[in-house]
Design a protein around this motif. Structure first.
Motif, PDB file in Angstrom:
ATOM      1  N   THR A 279      18.841 -29.071   7.296  1.00 13.81           N
ATOM      2  CA  THR A 279      18.755 -29.046   5.832  1.00 13.81           C
ATOM      3  C   THR A 279      17.655 -28.105   5.369  1.00 13.81           C
ATOM      4  N   MET A 280      16.477 -28.208   6.014  1.00 13.62           N
ATOM      5  CA  MET A 280      15.356 -27.371   5.601  1.00 13.62           C
ATOM      6  C   MET A 280      15.662 -25.897   5.837  1.00 13.62           C
ATOM      7  N   ALA A 281      16.349 -25.592   6.931  1.00 13.51           N
ATOM      8  CA  ALA A 281      16.725 -24.203   7.198  1.00 13.51           C
ATOM      9  C   ALA A 281      17.634 -23.670   6.101  1.00 13.51           C
ATOM     10  N   LEU A 282      18.586 -24.479   5.664  1.00 15.78           N
ATOM     11  CA  LEU A 282      19.477 -24.061   4.581  1.00 15.78           C
ATOM     12  C   LEU A 282      18.710 -23.835   3.281  1.00 15.78           C
ATOM     13  N   VAL A 283      17.756 -24.709   2.988  1.00 17.35           N
ATOM     14  CA  VAL A 283      16.965 -24.548   1.757  1.00 17.35           C
ATOM     15  C   VAL A 283      16.217 -23.224   1.775  1.00 17.35           C
ATOM     16  N   THR A 284      15.540 -22.932   2.882  1.00 18.25           N
ATOM     17  CA  THR A 284      14.723 -21.723   2.934  1.00 18.25           C
ATOM     18  C   THR A 284      15.567 -20.456   2.859  1.00 18.25           C
ATOM     19  N   GLN A 285      16.830 -20.546   3.251  1.00 17.45           N
ATOM     20  CA  GLN A 285      17.716 -19.381   3.185  1.00 17.45           C
ATOM     21  C   GLN A 285      18.203 -19.093   1.771  1.00 17.45           C
ATOM     22  N   GLN A 286      17.993 -20.049   0.859  1.00 20.50           N
ATOM     23  CA  GLN A 286      18.569 -19.939  -0.473  1.00 20.50           C
ATOM     24  C   GLN A 286      17.589 -19.502  -1.553  1.00 20.50           C
ATOM     25  N   VAL A 287      16.299 -19.346  -1.196  1.00 19.32           N
ATOM     26  CA  VAL A 287      15.296 -18.999  -2.207  1.00 19.32           C
ATOM     27  C   VAL A 287      14.469 -17.816  -1.732  1.00 19.32           C
ATOM     28  N   PRO A 288      13.882 -17.049  -2.664  1.00 18.90           N
ATOM     29  CA  PRO A 288      13.104 -15.869  -2.284  1.00 18.90           C
ATOM     30  C   PRO A 288      11.815 -16.227  -1.548  1.00 18.90           C
ATOM     31  N   ALA A 289      11.266 -15.231  -0.863  1.00 16.59           N
ATOM     32  CA  ALA A 289      10.068 -15.438  -0.049  1.00 16.59           C
ATOM     33  C   ALA A 289       8.860 -15.829  -0.887  1.00 16.59           C
ATOM     34  N   ASP A 290       8.754 -15.314  -2.120  1.00 22.42           N
ATOM     35  CA  ASP A 290       7.538 -15.541  -2.907  1.00 22.42           C
ATOM     36  C   ASP A 290       7.481 -16.919  -3.549  1.00 22.42           C
ATOM     37  N   VAL A 291       8.501 -17.758  -3.368  1.00 20.77           N
ATOM     38  CA  VAL A 291       8.459 -19.115  -3.925  1.00 20.77           C
ATOM     39  C   VAL A 291       8.619 -20.187  -2.834  1.00 20.77           C
ATOM     40  N   GLN A 292       8.568 -19.780  -1.572  1.00 19.94           N
ATOM     41  CA  GLN A 292       8.769 -20.758  -0.501  1.00 19.94           C
ATOM     42  C   GLN A 292       7.753 -21.900  -0.577  1.00 19.94           C
ATOM     43  N   GLY A 293       6.480 -21.559  -0.842  1.00 20.82           N
ATOM     44  CA  GLY A 293       5.466 -22.600  -0.910  1.00 20.82           C
ATOM     45  C   GLY A 293       5.712 -23.570  -2.051  1.00 20.82           C
TER      46      GLY A 293
END
Length: 418
Positions: free
Chosen positions: A331-345
């Motif tokens: 699930t977490m892998a899918l989430v990180t694939q769906q948003v830009p790098a500058d908002v991951q935190g």
């Protein structure tokens, strides 16, 4: 450092993150067996009063994390992951010293609040992985973080129990030493993963607010299904700390030692699944199907727990439920694939706020249901009712995952995502 970093450097960074999370989890786990007893000592040995205050401590911890997690995520997006992780380790170490020296219940409570504020490493570690690991390999890396949690919650309570038998304060000194050692380790070893050019231009107060962080998720409607899965799964997971020890005694006559052994087995199985199964299963099935399979196994395992009429039947559910551990990293892998790098935190902070929100309400639901169905007013005696409620929650999560995480709802990784 980013996802294109040399494999050797990326491997070293991931090793540090694994060790950071492991040491922090051990530090938290060390105090689990003794904190209620120290509270009991402060209230004059009254068990019922100690139970009340222990519940207040848990409620306050989750409430404070609900407010602090988005701030931590926003700070890491603006200033980088490294300073946030280092300040977290230093703050935890000093806070455990305060708790070891606490002369009263009030000071112990203050220490617990500070530990909720400073426990940023878990949220920031997820963002760190999104920074340095290519999208197709993140599920396996998140599985390693899950293994760190499992291993930490095996070692921590066992060490804490041994040390606490000598002195109730000793586990806090041990936790302080581990956290401060982690700070020194990171100070000399940890590289920054979030380069300046990818950082937010300014600190985002709007999304650093607790509900602001949650509202931020509205900007990414295509991940709402995944967000619902994260919330429901974490809500269900609180059934363990909320009722397991009391359930084990009421249902099977298991006392502290037997319950501790079972929890240790749960931790061992979690480590095995996260280390040996997650990567292979995600590679074979893909993140989405692996997530749904994990949720289905968790649902089945909780049904076995809830209906098991004997201890050996309960134990049969352990390996089934253990496969639930596949769902979280997928699930977490899918989430990180769906948003830009500058908002991951900030996204990780928002998700952590939701988890904390679940931690505020879940204990009341599970403990309340358990208490009612073993009480005199219950229509039928059903000690495992809390596990059946958790099964319903995971079943709903599986349906949401099936309905709202297919190709028509998710999209290819956006520009700027590593």
């Amino acid at each position: 450092m980013n996802a294109s970093t040399a494999p050797a450097a990326r491997k070293a960074a991931l090793a540090f993150i694994f060790i950071t999370v492991l040491i922090d989890v051990i530090a938290f786990g060390v105090i689990i067996p003794v904190l209620p007893h120290l509270v009991q000592q402060f209230v004059g040995g009254d068990t019922s009063v100690a139970a009340y205050w222990t519940g207040v401590f848990a409620f306050a911890f989750s409430l404070v994390q609900f407010f602090s997690a988005p701030i931590q995520g926003a700070l890491s997006d603006r200033y980088g992951r490294r300073p946030v992780i280092l300040l977290s380790c230093l703050g935890l170490g000093l806070d455990f010293v305060l708790m070891a020296l606490a002369p009263s219940l009030a000071w112990l409570f203050v220490g617990r609040i500070i530990s909720a504020v400073t426990s940023a490493s878990f949220t920031t570690a997820n963002a760190y992985i999104a920074d340095v690991v290519p999208a197709e390999r993140r599920a396996k890396s998140y599985g390693m973080i899950g293994a760190a949690f499992g291993l930490g919650f095996i070692v921590g309570p066992l060490v804490g129990g041994v040390l606490g038998d000598i002195d109730h304060r000793l586990p806090f000194w041990c936790a302080a030493s581990l956290a401060l050692l982690n700070f020194l380790y990171g100070l000399f070893v940890l590289p920054e993963s979030h380069p300046v050019e990818r950082r937010s231009k300014a600190f985002d107060w709007k999304h650093a607010k607790p509900m602001g962080g949650v509202k931020m998720l509205r900007e990414y409607p295509h991940i709402w299904g995944l967000v619902a899965v994260v919330f429901l799964a974490n809500f269900a997971h609180y059934v363990y700390p909320s009722t397991f020890v009391l359930f084990a005694d009421a249902a099977y006559g298991w006392k502290e030692k037997q319950a501790g052994y079972v929890l240790a087995v749960v931790g061992v199985l979690s480590v095995i699944v996260n280390v040996m199964v997650v990567g292979r299963m995600v590679k074979a099935l893909g993140e989405r199907r692996a997530m749904m399979l994990g949720l289905a196994c968790g649902t089945a395992g909780f049904v076995v727990y809830g209906l098991a009429g004997s201890g050996w039947l309960f134990l049969l559910g352990l390996p089934i439920s253990a496969l639930w551990a596949v769902a979280a990293p997928a699930t977490m892998a899918l989430v990180t694939q769906q948003v830009p790098a500058d908002v991951q935190g900030r996204i990780q902070g928002s998700l952590s706020s939701l988890v904390s929100l679940a931690g505020i309400f879940a204990p009341a639901l599970f403990a309340g249901a358990f208490g009612f169905f073993i009480g005199p007013s219950a229509p039928v005696r059903l000690p495992g009712v809390s596990f059946l409620l958790a099964a319903v929650l995971l079943g709903v999560a599986a349906l949401v995952a099936w309905r709202y995480t297919d190709a028509s709802h998710l999209r290819a990784a956006p520009d700027g995502t590593p």
